[in-house]
Design a protein around this motif. Structure first.
Motif, mmCIF file in Angstrom:
data_model
loop_
_atom_site.group_PDB
_atom_site.id
_atom_site.type_symbol
_atom_site.label_atom_id
_atom_site.label_comp_id
_atom_site.label_asym_id
_atom_site.label_seq_id
_atom_site.Cartn_x
_atom_site.Cartn_y
_atom_site.Cartn_z
ATOM 1 N N SER A 70 0.858 -1.175 0.000
ATOM 2 C CA SER A 70 0.000 0.000 0.000
ATOM 3 C C SER A 70 0.899 1.231 0.000
ATOM 4 O O SER A 70 2.117 1.125 0.151
ATOM 5 N N ARG A 71 0.301 2.386 -0.173
ATOM 6 C CA ARG A 71 1.118 3.600 -0.252
ATOM 7 C C ARG A 71 0.405 4.769 0.394
ATOM 8 O O ARG A 71 -0.817 4.798 0.495
ATOM 9 N N ASP A 72 1.195 5.725 0.815
ATOM 10 C CA ASP A 72 0.699 7.004 1.307
ATOM 11 C C ASP A 72 1.531 8.057 0.593
ATOM 12 O O ASP A 72 2.658 8.360 1.007
ATOM 13 N N ASN A 73 0.983 8.592 -0.473
ATOM 14 C CA ASN A 73 1.751 9.546 -1.276
ATOM 15 C C ASN A 73 2.063 10.825 -0.510
ATOM 16 O O ASN A 73 3.104 11.451 -0.723
ATOM 17 N N ALA A 74 1.180 11.204 0.389
ATOM 18 C CA ALA A 74 1.415 12.420 1.166
ATOM 19 C C ALA A 74 2.658 12.279 2.051
ATOM 20 O O ALA A 74 3.329 13.266 2.363
ATOM 21 N N LYS A 75 2.960 11.040 2.445
ATOM 22 C CA LYS A 75 4.134 10.787 3.282
ATOM 23 C C LYS A 75 5.301 10.228 2.479
ATOM 24 O O LYS A 75 6.331 9.878 3.056
ATOM 25 N N ASN A 76 5.141 10.113 1.164
ATOM 26 C CA ASN A 76 6.184 9.503 0.322
ATOM 27 C C ASN A 76 6.643 8.169 0.895
ATOM 28 O O ASN A 76 7.852 7.916 1.059
ATOM 29 N N THR A 77 5.686 7.339 1.215
ATOM 30 C CA THR A 77 5.993 6.068 1.861
ATOM 31 C C THR A 77 5.179 4.949 1.234
ATOM 32 O O THR A 77 3.985 5.106 0.967
ATOM 33 N N MET A 78 5.854 3.835 0.989
ATOM 34 C CA MET A 78 5.219 2.600 0.538
ATOM 35 C C MET A 78 5.301 1.600 1.687
ATOM 36 O O MET A 78 6.319 1.562 2.387
ATOM 37 N N TYR A 79 4.235 0.827 1.876
ATOM 38 C CA TYR A 79 4.177 -0.107 2.983
ATOM 39 C C TYR A 79 4.067 -1.549 2.472
ATOM 40 O O TYR A 79 3.544 -1.797 1.381
ATOM 41 N N LEU A 80 4.542 -2.467 3.287
ATOM 42 C CA LEU A 80 4.356 -3.890 3.023
ATOM 43 C C LEU A 80 3.843 -4.533 4.298
ATOM 44 O O LEU A 80 4.558 -4.598 5.288
ATOM 45 N N GLN A 81 2.601 -4.968 4.248
ATOM 46 C CA GLN A 81 2.030 -5.676 5.388
ATOM 47 C C GLN A 81 2.198 -7.165 5.177
ATOM 48 O O GLN A 81 1.894 -7.686 4.097
ATOM 49 N N ILE A 82 2.694 -7.834 6.206
ATOM 50 C CA ILE A 82 2.902 -9.281 6.142
ATOM 51 C C ILE A 82 2.087 -9.924 7.253
ATOM 52 O O ILE A 82 2.281 -9.599 8.431
ATOM 53 N N ASN A 83 1.214 -10.811 6.889
ATOM 54 C CA ASN A 83 0.372 -11.512 7.852
ATOM 55 C C ASN A 83 0.773 -12.983 7.953
ATOM 56 O O ASN A 83 1.465 -13.506 7.089
ATOM 57 N N SER A 84 0.324 -13.608 9.009
ATOM 58 C CA SER A 84 0.570 -15.043 9.211
ATOM 59 C C SER A 84 2.038 -15.383 8.987
ATOM 60 O O SER A 84 2.378 -16.296 8.230
ATOM 61 N N LEU A 85 2.897 -14.645 9.653
ATOM 62 C CA LEU A 85 4.333 -14.822 9.460
ATOM 63 C C LEU A 85 4.777 -16.228 9.811
ATOM 64 O O LEU A 85 4.271 -16.849 10.762
#
Length: 124
Positions: A70-85
């Protein structure tokens, strides 16, 4: 151009983490970001890529719904969520920036810029 990955840590199997990739100096219309991981003794492995401007997203076949970008362009940040590690998710996770098209995203060689990596350790 700068990329900084963060959010790694020690987590128990079955838990979740959200990694962040803060970026600066990238032209939104020209770059895509990719998430990779590298376990000890193994090659850097593609997880997912996404255009900064939105639209195209490509996941690796092994993801099977456990990883979400996912991304937040206002924060210039891309995220990676990892579930069920799982313990086999233990690796250093990197974000990279590329100007290549979607078909090349799985190849680390096409990435022009890399963050320093963030370590994810999953205990059983």
């Amino acid at each position: 151009v700068q990329l900084q990955a963060s959010g790694g840590g020690l987590v128990q199997a079955g838990g979740s983490l959200t990694l962040s990739c803060a970026h600066s100096g990238l032209t939104f219309g020209s770059y895509s970001l990719g998430w990779f991981r590298q376990a000890p003794g193994k090659d850097r492995e593609f997880i997912v890529g996404r255009r900064l401007s939105g639209g195209s997203t490509r996941y690796a076949d092994f993801v099977k719904g456990r990883f979400t970008i996912s991304r937040d362009n206002a924060k210039n940040t891309m995220y990676l969520q990892i579930n069920s590690l799982k313990p086999e998710d233990t690796a250093v996770y990197y974000c990279g920036a590329t100007r290549s098209n979607t078909g090349s995203w799985t190849n680390p060689a096409v990435y022009l810029h890399w963050g320093q990596g963030t370590l994810v350790t999953v205990s059983s």
